[in-house]
Scaffold this motif. Structure first.
Motif, PDB file in Angstrom:
ATOM      1  N   LEU A 230       0.824  -0.987   0.234  1.00 12.18           N
ATOM      2  CA  LEU A 230      -0.414   0.189  -0.047  1.00 12.18           C
ATOM      3  C   LEU A 230       0.921   1.563   0.197  1.00 12.18           C
ATOM      4  CD1 LEU A 230      -2.321  -0.356   2.950  1.00 12.18           C
ATOM      5  CD2 LEU A 230      -3.183  -1.021  -0.006  1.00 12.18           C
ATOM      6  N   VAL A 231       1.813   1.476   1.070  1.00 12.92           N
ATOM      7  CA  VAL A 231       3.350   2.569   0.792  1.00 12.92           C
ATOM      8  C   VAL A 231       3.512   2.552  -0.676  1.00 12.92           C
ATOM      9  CG1 VAL A 231       5.219   3.161   2.031  1.00 12.92           C
ATOM     10  CG2 VAL A 231       2.910   2.100   3.241  1.00 12.92           C
ATOM     11  N   PHE A 232       4.105   1.591  -0.803  1.00 12.35           N
ATOM     12  CA  PHE A 232       4.680   2.071  -2.727  1.00 12.35           C
ATOM     13  C   PHE A 232       3.573   2.346  -3.688  1.00 12.35           C
ATOM     14  CE2 PHE A 232       8.325   0.270  -0.026  1.00 12.35           C
ATOM     15  CZ  PHE A 232       9.289   0.723  -0.447  1.00 12.35           C
ATOM     16  N   ALA A 233       2.482   1.806  -3.101  1.00 15.33           N
ATOM     17  CA  ALA A 233       1.796   1.984  -4.654  1.00 15.33           C
ATOM     18  C   ALA A 233       1.306   3.288  -4.251  1.00 15.33           C
ATOM     19  CB  ALA A 233       0.191   1.017  -4.502  1.00 15.33           C
ATOM     20  N   TYR A 234       0.790   3.685  -3.401  1.00 18.85           N
ATOM     21  CA  TYR A 234       0.685   5.239  -3.074  1.00 18.85           C
ATOM     22  C   TYR A 234       1.420   6.245  -2.973  1.00 18.85           C
ATOM     23  CZ  TYR A 234      -1.431   9.350  -0.414  1.00 18.85           C
ATOM     24  OH  TYR A 234      -1.919  11.033  -0.285  1.00 18.85           O
ATOM     25  N   ALA A 235       3.021   5.972  -2.970  1.00 17.72           N
ATOM     26  CA  ALA A 235       4.435   6.444  -3.420  1.00 17.72           C
ATOM     27  C   ALA A 235       4.673   6.666  -4.653  1.00 17.72           C
ATOM     28  CB  ALA A 235       5.275   6.510  -2.429  1.00 17.72           C
ATOM     29  N   GLY A 236       4.441   5.350  -5.572  1.00 15.05           N
ATOM     30  CA  GLY A 236       5.149   5.712  -6.615  1.00 15.05           C
ATOM     31  C   GLY A 236       3.836   5.131  -7.415  1.00 15.05           C
ATOM     32  N   GLY A 237       3.063   4.632  -7.115  1.00 16.11           N
ATOM     33  CA  GLY A 237       2.440   4.770  -8.532  1.00 16.11           C
ATOM     34  C   GLY A 237       2.124   2.926  -9.206  1.00 16.11           C
ATOM     35  N   ALA A 238       1.398   2.692  -9.664  1.00 16.65           N
ATOM     36  CA  ALA A 238       1.200   1.329 -10.213  1.00 16.65           C
ATOM     37  C   ALA A 238       2.426   0.209 -10.713  1.00 16.65           C
ATOM     38  CB  ALA A 238       0.363   1.416 -11.519  1.00 16.65           C
ATOM     39  N   ALA A 239       3.239   0.834 -11.550  1.00 14.91           N
ATOM     40  CA  ALA A 239       4.680   0.322 -11.812  1.00 14.91           C
ATOM     41  C   ALA A 239       5.775  -0.398 -10.362  1.00 14.91           C
ATOM     42  CB  ALA A 239       5.441   0.815 -12.540  1.00 14.91           C
ATOM     43  N   PHE A 268      -1.212  -7.684  -7.828  1.00 14.23           N
ATOM     44  CA  PHE A 268      -2.390  -7.592  -8.127  1.00 14.23           C
ATOM     45  C   PHE A 268      -2.858  -6.421  -7.665  1.00 14.23           C
ATOM     46  CE2 PHE A 268      -7.000  -8.086  -9.211  1.00 14.23           C
ATOM     47  CZ  PHE A 268      -7.394  -7.240  -9.866  1.00 14.23           C
ATOM     48  N   SER A 269      -2.949  -5.926  -6.487  1.00 13.68           N
ATOM     49  CA  SER A 269      -3.652  -5.396  -5.490  1.00 13.68           C
ATOM     50  C   SER A 269      -2.445  -4.407  -5.693  1.00 13.68           C
ATOM     51  CB  SER A 269      -3.222  -5.655  -3.653  1.00 13.68           C
ATOM     52  OG  SER A 269      -3.990  -7.152  -3.586  1.00 13.68           O
ATOM     53  N   GLY A 270      -1.084  -4.304  -5.730  1.00  9.72           N
ATOM     54  CA  GLY A 270       0.043  -3.389  -5.831  1.00  9.72           C
ATOM     55  C   GLY A 270      -0.362  -2.251  -7.032  1.00  9.72           C
ATOM     56  N   LEU A 271      -0.307  -3.421  -8.187  1.00  8.33           N
ATOM     57  CA  LEU A 271      -1.262  -2.666  -9.759  1.00  8.33           C
ATOM     58  C   LEU A 271      -2.387  -1.873  -9.592  1.00  8.33           C
ATOM     59  CD1 LEU A 271      -0.760  -2.127 -12.723  1.00  8.33           C
ATOM     60  CD2 LEU A 271      -2.114  -5.300 -12.714  1.00  8.33           C
ATOM     61  N   LEU A 272      -3.458  -2.866  -8.325  1.00  9.83           N
ATOM     62  CA  LEU A 272      -4.662  -1.912  -8.455  1.00  9.83           C
ATOM     63  C   LEU A 272      -4.778  -0.487  -7.953  1.00  9.83           C
ATOM     64  CD1 LEU A 272      -7.331  -4.459  -7.889  1.00  9.83           C
ATOM     65  CD2 LEU A 272      -6.566  -3.307 -10.119  1.00  9.83           C
ATOM     66  N   GLY A 273      -3.846  -0.555  -6.922  1.00  6.66           N
ATOM     67  CA  GLY A 273      -3.944   0.264  -5.683  1.00  6.66           C
ATOM     68  C   GLY A 273      -2.705   1.060  -7.020  1.00  6.66           C
ATOM     69  N   GLY A 274      -1.979   0.937  -7.032  1.00 12.40           N
ATOM     70  CA  GLY A 274      -1.379   1.917  -8.614  1.00 12.40           C
ATOM     71  C   GLY A 274      -2.686   3.002  -9.209  1.00 12.40           C
ATOM     72  N   LEU A 275      -2.601   2.003 -10.001  1.00 20.60           N
ATOM     73  CA  LEU A 275      -4.041   2.965 -10.209  1.00 20.60           C
ATOM     74  C   LEU A 275      -5.168   3.347 -10.275  1.00 20.60           C
ATOM     75  CD1 LEU A 275      -4.602  -0.748 -12.711  1.00 20.60           C
ATOM     76  CD2 LEU A 275      -3.035   1.737 -13.186  1.00 20.60           C
ATOM     77  N   LEU A 276      -5.160   3.620  -8.556  1.00 21.09           N
ATOM     78  CA  LEU A 276      -6.120   3.925  -8.396  1.00 21.09           C
ATOM     79  C   LEU A 276      -5.380   4.833  -6.948  1.00 21.09           C
ATOM     80  CD1 LEU A 276      -8.682   1.416  -7.235  1.00 21.09           C
ATOM     81  CD2 LEU A 276      -9.161   2.992  -9.049  1.00 21.09           C
ATOM     82  N   ILE A 289      -8.741  -4.312  -1.180  1.00 19.71           N
ATOM     83  CA  ILE A 289      -9.852  -5.352  -0.943  1.00 19.71           C
ATOM     84  C   ILE A 289     -10.103  -5.821  -2.448  1.00 19.71           C
ATOM     85  CG2 ILE A 289     -12.392  -5.101  -0.303  1.00 19.71           C
ATOM     86  CD1 ILE A 289     -10.274  -4.477   2.165  1.00 19.71           C
ATOM     87  N   ILE A 290      -9.650  -5.047  -2.984  1.00 19.37           N
ATOM     88  CA  ILE A 290     -10.791  -5.826  -4.651  1.00 19.37           C
ATOM     89  C   ILE A 290      -9.653  -7.102  -4.533  1.00 19.37           C
ATOM     90  CG2 ILE A 290     -10.516  -5.450  -6.994  1.00 19.37           C
ATOM     91  CD1 ILE A 290     -11.833  -3.074  -6.494  1.00 19.37           C
ATOM     92  N   GLY A 291      -8.520  -6.629  -4.644  1.00 20.87           N
ATOM     93  CA  GLY A 291      -7.237  -8.141  -5.037  1.00 20.87           C
ATOM     94  C   GLY A 291      -7.320  -8.874  -4.108  1.00 20.87           C
ATOM     95  N   THR A 292      -7.787  -8.192  -2.675  1.00 24.21           N
ATOM     96  CA  THR A 292      -7.824  -9.375  -1.174  1.00 24.21           C
ATOM     97  C   THR A 292      -9.101 -10.384  -1.614  1.00 24.21           C
ATOM     98  OG1 THR A 292      -6.594  -7.909  -0.236  1.00 24.21           O
ATOM     99  CG2 THR A 292      -8.273 -10.136   0.527  1.00 24.21           C
ATOM    100  N   LEU A 293      -9.957  -9.839  -2.628  1.00 23.20           N
ATOM    101  CA  LEU A 293     -11.851 -10.724  -3.299  1.00 23.20           C
ATOM    102  C   LEU A 293     -11.150 -11.870  -3.883  1.00 23.20           C
ATOM    103  CD1 LEU A 293     -14.220  -8.026  -1.753  1.00 23.20           C
ATOM    104  CD2 LEU A 293     -13.500  -9.848   0.136  1.00 23.20           C
ATOM    105  N   LEU A 294     -10.830 -10.713  -4.757  1.00 18.07           N
ATOM    106  CA  LEU A 294     -10.408 -12.171  -6.325  1.00 18.07           C
ATOM    107  C   LEU A 294      -9.172 -12.587  -6.187  1.00 18.07           C
ATOM    108  CD1 LEU A 294     -10.487  -9.520  -8.896  1.00 18.07           C
ATOM    109  CD2 LEU A 294     -12.694 -10.432  -8.399  1.00 18.07           C
ATOM    110  N   ILE A 295      -8.646 -12.699  -5.602  1.00 16.70           N
ATOM    111  CA  ILE A 295      -7.549 -13.470  -5.531  1.00 16.70           C
ATOM    112  C   ILE A 295      -7.159 -14.978  -4.067  1.00 16.70           C
ATOM    113  CG2 ILE A 295      -4.915 -14.246  -5.620  1.00 16.70           C
ATOM    114  CD1 ILE A 295      -5.426 -12.872  -7.724  1.00 16.70           C
TER     115      ILE A 295
END
Length: 831
Positions: A230-239, A268-276, A289-295
């Motif tokens: 979560l921290v890195f997705a929020y700071a650096g984005g999807a990649a 998958f959660s890091g990718l979605l979090g970065g996109l959002l 949350i979406i990644g947790t439910l799907l995977i």
């Protein structure tokens, strides 16, 4: 009385404590947050925390390559904290087993011994051979422990030991790049991509040490791993978010094979979090949350979905409790983030301001030096001459009147009469020691009893007197010249400092207008940067597809010309680096006028080397210079002098110094460089390509001619050649040219050659007026041919003629209107 005073002081303090939302509580909260953040980035705290978890980290059931690699890196980065690193590793190993702690102690001890031996015999830098010591120490220790436990070594044991030692080798290389990030004062710059990956691997290795910890059936390892995603997705984005998820998930899966699906969940959660990420913390958390439910459904089914969702919620709670300052600090290290770009802009601005400040300091220094050189005494030249005359007469009286018995009579009682007579004698004895004026001779002999001695003394002292006056005049002229040169340098540096401080303005309206027009016609523009929109100094960069067919000149430049209401042309085009990539094109303002020139020249008697030289070059301020220099005499020496004059002129003018100061500087160089009589003329024309205004600077040169239709105008200025006197008087003549004008400049070989012609000016005007052609090269050839023919085929001097034609700049492609709606009807009517 004292109690009352103390009570009155303490009352407002107590009242402030009762205010829960007062300034004191806010200040305390800020201080607490700052303390927590500084503690998290403190080396000792990081060493204890990381060392403890790496000491108990185990992968693939019994491999522990993390501890030795961490100790080796900590010893290299902070040698004074080696005991702290050792204790934290042993403490972490004891939480696993006595055998784990023993392995760490033995491997570290063996490594220390090997390091001490290597330091004595290896002269290379320690960081280059440190991973090899970790490999050797880990391999020997693991083989020793396996032999003690089993009594023998199998091939599988040897291979597993080699794999563990190899992992230690790789981890040492990784820790050498990531561990210094926690060391204050060592790394304060932005991170490279490989350094970010190394930092993620270090965090994943640390998380492995939390394997087996649970809080009410919730895995601490899973909570922390998802928190870091979560921290890195929020700071650096999807990649960055997906990369962190893959790396952490892979390493955690090595520690617990049953958690292999965790890698997919984290990635998958890091990718979605970065996109959002645009949804701030709520959007990033929603991605988890979406990644947790799907995977979660895919990996473990419904029976474990509630538990893994609770772990994600725990990570989200930690995520929301994290201070915003930590995210800003992390974003400043990650390339591509907004905070990173702001840090870069601040750094560049600071660098620019420092550079501009230094340039301004030098500009002030040169201006002060110029003022110092140009500050003459308060007295004028006339007062200075009177003072020098008084000093001269005092020397004369010291040799003649000092021992005379009539000294008081002459200089005390009849001072004015004596002073006047001796002043007149000074003007009479310039050439010879005698007085030609009968009246002056009679009056002086009646006044003085030593007339012949005084006259001879005045004559002798007068020779030194005039030499001193000449020397002082040269010194004043030199000081004035140096002051002008220093002032010119100061102005150039001051303008340069202003250009450095001028930030790139944003032109959102024009950017949107240009992009909209280009998209309407179907052009794909990847990037558009507008740096300057000042009239005459437009600077625009674009990235266009590599499949280039001249769209820039044919379409984009006309569109820009119509939008900006001035002619825009392509200044530069850079081909794409890779096939089908994007090329870089630079657009700039076109000149309002262009100059086409023709030259005809020949040497005296048809020799190879001419004493004349010419030069044509463009200056950075939109000016065009045309210059002719004629060296004294003929041959190689004259050629060298005129060529040197033009080279100096070009370099000084291109530096930005004013043209009059430039010519004075060149004249000073030529006059002071040698004592030989080496002179050269200079005929310079500076044409402003924006408005066709022309400045003529003529130093010992011939007149120039401007032909406009059937009219021929002559432009002249009388100055001595360069190098004759040190303080040359630069006569600047301004003239407004027009489109279609012909500017004819020539050396004295052309102007003075027709000896049979009584009035060369009238003759040249008539010849130029009668020429039917308007091509510059044809006119230059005709003038040279006519002069030689009039001189009966003789070439009595070096001859050079330069003809320049001034024309409007006409774009190759017509402007394309930016708005069609208001013009469609007119187009239809025209059709």
């Amino acid at each position: 009385m004292q109690n009352v005073h103390v009570h009155s002081v303490n009352r407002p303090v107590e009242a402030s404590k009762t205010q829960g939302s007062g300034l004191g509580s806010k200040w305390a909260n800020k201080k607490l947050k700052a303390t927590i953040i500084s503690s998290l980035f403190n080396w000792e705290m990081a060493c204890l925390f990381i060392g403890f978890l790496l000491g108990r980290a185990v992968i693939l059931a019994d491999m522990s390559p993390f501890g030795l690699a961490f100790f080796a890196t900590a010893l290299f980065v902070k040698p004074k904290r080696k005991l702290l690193a050792l204790l934290s590793l042993v403490a972490g190993g004891l939480t696993q087993s006595i055998l784990q702690a023993s392995y760490l102690v033995v491997s570290i001890g063996l490594f220390v011994v090997l390091r001490a031996i290597a330091i004595r015999f290896i002269k290379q830098e320690e960081g280059k051979w440190l991973p090899y010591l970790v490999f050797g120490g880990g391999l020997i220790t693991r083989l020793g422990f396996d032999f003690i436990q089993q009594g023998t070594l199998t091939l599988s044991d040897d291979m597993m030991s080699a794999v563990e030692a190899g992992l230690g080798f790789l981890l040492t290389l990784i820790f050498l790049q990531s561990l210094p990030l926690f060391t204050p004062g060592i790394r304060k710059r932005t991170l490279r991509n490989e350094e970010i990956v190394c930092l993620i691997i270090l965090l994943a290795s640390v998380l492995t040490g939390s394997m087996g910890w649970e809080v009410k059936t919730l895995s601490v390892e899973h909570i922390l791993s998802r928190y870091f995603v979560l921290v890195f997705a929020y700071a650096g984005g999807a990649a960055i978010g997906s990369t962190v998820g893959v790396v952490i998930g892979l390493i955690v899966s090595l520690a617990n094979v049953t958690s292999l699906y965790e890698m997919s969940l984290l990635a998958f959660s890091g990718l979605l979090g970065g996109l959002l990420k645009e949804g701030r913390k709520i959007g990033v958390s929603l991605g988890l949350i979406i990644g947790t439910l799907l995977i979660g459904l895919y990996g473990n089914g419904y029976q474990h979905l509630l538990g893994t969702t609770a772990e994600s919620l725990g990570a989200i709670v930690l995520f929301f409790l994290t201070p915003h300052k930590i995210f800003k600090k992390l974003e400043a290290y990650v390339p591509g983030t907004k905070q990173y770009n702001q840090e870069q802009q601040q750094y560049l601005k600071k660098l620019r301001d420092v550079t501009a400040s230094r340039v301004e300091q030098f500009s002030s220094l040169f201006q002060a030096l110029s003022t110092s050189f140009s500050s003459d005494p308060v007295q004028t030249e006339e007062d200075d001459l009177i003072h020098e005359q008084d000093v001269f007469l005092s020397r004369v009286t010291e040799r003649t009147c000092q021992t005379c018995f009539k000294k008081d009579y002459c200089w005390a009682k009849h001072f004015d009469e004596t002073y006047g007579l001796m002043t007149e004698i000074m003007s009479e004895t310039n050439d010879r020691p005698s007085i030609t004026s009968t009246r002056l001779n009679r009056d002086f002999r009646r006044h003085c009893i030593k007339p012949d001695q005084v006259v001879n003394t005045i004559y002798e002292e007068q020779q030194h007197f005039y030499e001193e006056l000449k020397l002082k005049k040269k010194v004043r002229e030199s000081r004035r010249l140096v002051a002008d040169q220093l002032l010119g340098v100061s102005e150039v540096m001051g303008n340069f400092a202003k250009e450095i401080q001028r930030e790139r303005e944003t032109h959102h309206y024009h950017e949107e207008q240009i992009l909209s027009r280009l998209q309407e016609i179907g052009l794909d523009i990847d990037n558009l940067e507008i740096y300057n929109l000042e009239e005459g100094a437009v600077d625009i960069d674009m990235s266009i597809p590599g499949d280039y067919h001249g769209e820039c000149e044919k379409i984009i430049a006309p569109i820009l010309s119509d939008i900006l209401n001035e002619n825009i042309v392509v200044k530069n085009y850079i081909e794409p680096v890779i096939p089908n990539g994007y090329g870089q094109v630079t657009f700039g303002s076109a000149k309002a006028y262009v100059i086409e020139s023709g030259v005809a020249h020949t040497a005296k008697n048809g020799d190879w080397i001419s004493g004349d030289n010419y030069s044509m070059f463009e200056l950075g301020a939109g000016k065009y210079a045309i210059a002719i220099s004629d060296g004294m005499g003929n041959g190689e020496r004259a050629h060298r002098e005129s060529m040197e004059t033009l080279k100096l002129l070009s370099k000084v003018l291109k530096s930005g110094i004013d043209e009059t100061i430039a010519i004075k500087s060149i004249n000073s160089i030529l006059s002071l460089r040698t004592t030989d009589e080496i002179f050269s003329t200079l005929d310079l024309a500076l044409v402003d390509l924006k408005d066709a205004n022309c400045k003529f600077l003529k130093i010992g040169s011939n007149p120039s001619f401007v032909k406009r239709g059937d009219q021929v105008m002559m432009i002249e200025a009388g100055n001595l050649p360069m190098g004759i006197i040190q303080d040359v008087d630069v006569d600047v003549v301004g003239y407004q040219l027009k489109a279609g004008d012909l500017l004819i400049m020539m050396s004295d070989g052309i102007f003075e050659s027709p000896k049979s012609v009584e009035n060369q000016e009238v003759w040249l005007k008539r010849k130029i007026r009668e020429m039917k052609t308007s091509h510059p090269q044809d006119i230059a050839d005709l003038i040279l041919e006519e002069v030689i023919r009039t001189s009966n085929g003789e070439i009595r001097d070096d001859m050079t003629v330069v003809v320049s034609k001034i024309e409007h700049h006409i774009p190759k492609w017509a402007a394309i209107p930016a708005a069609y709606s208001g013009k469609k009807q007119n187009i239809r009517k025209a059709q």
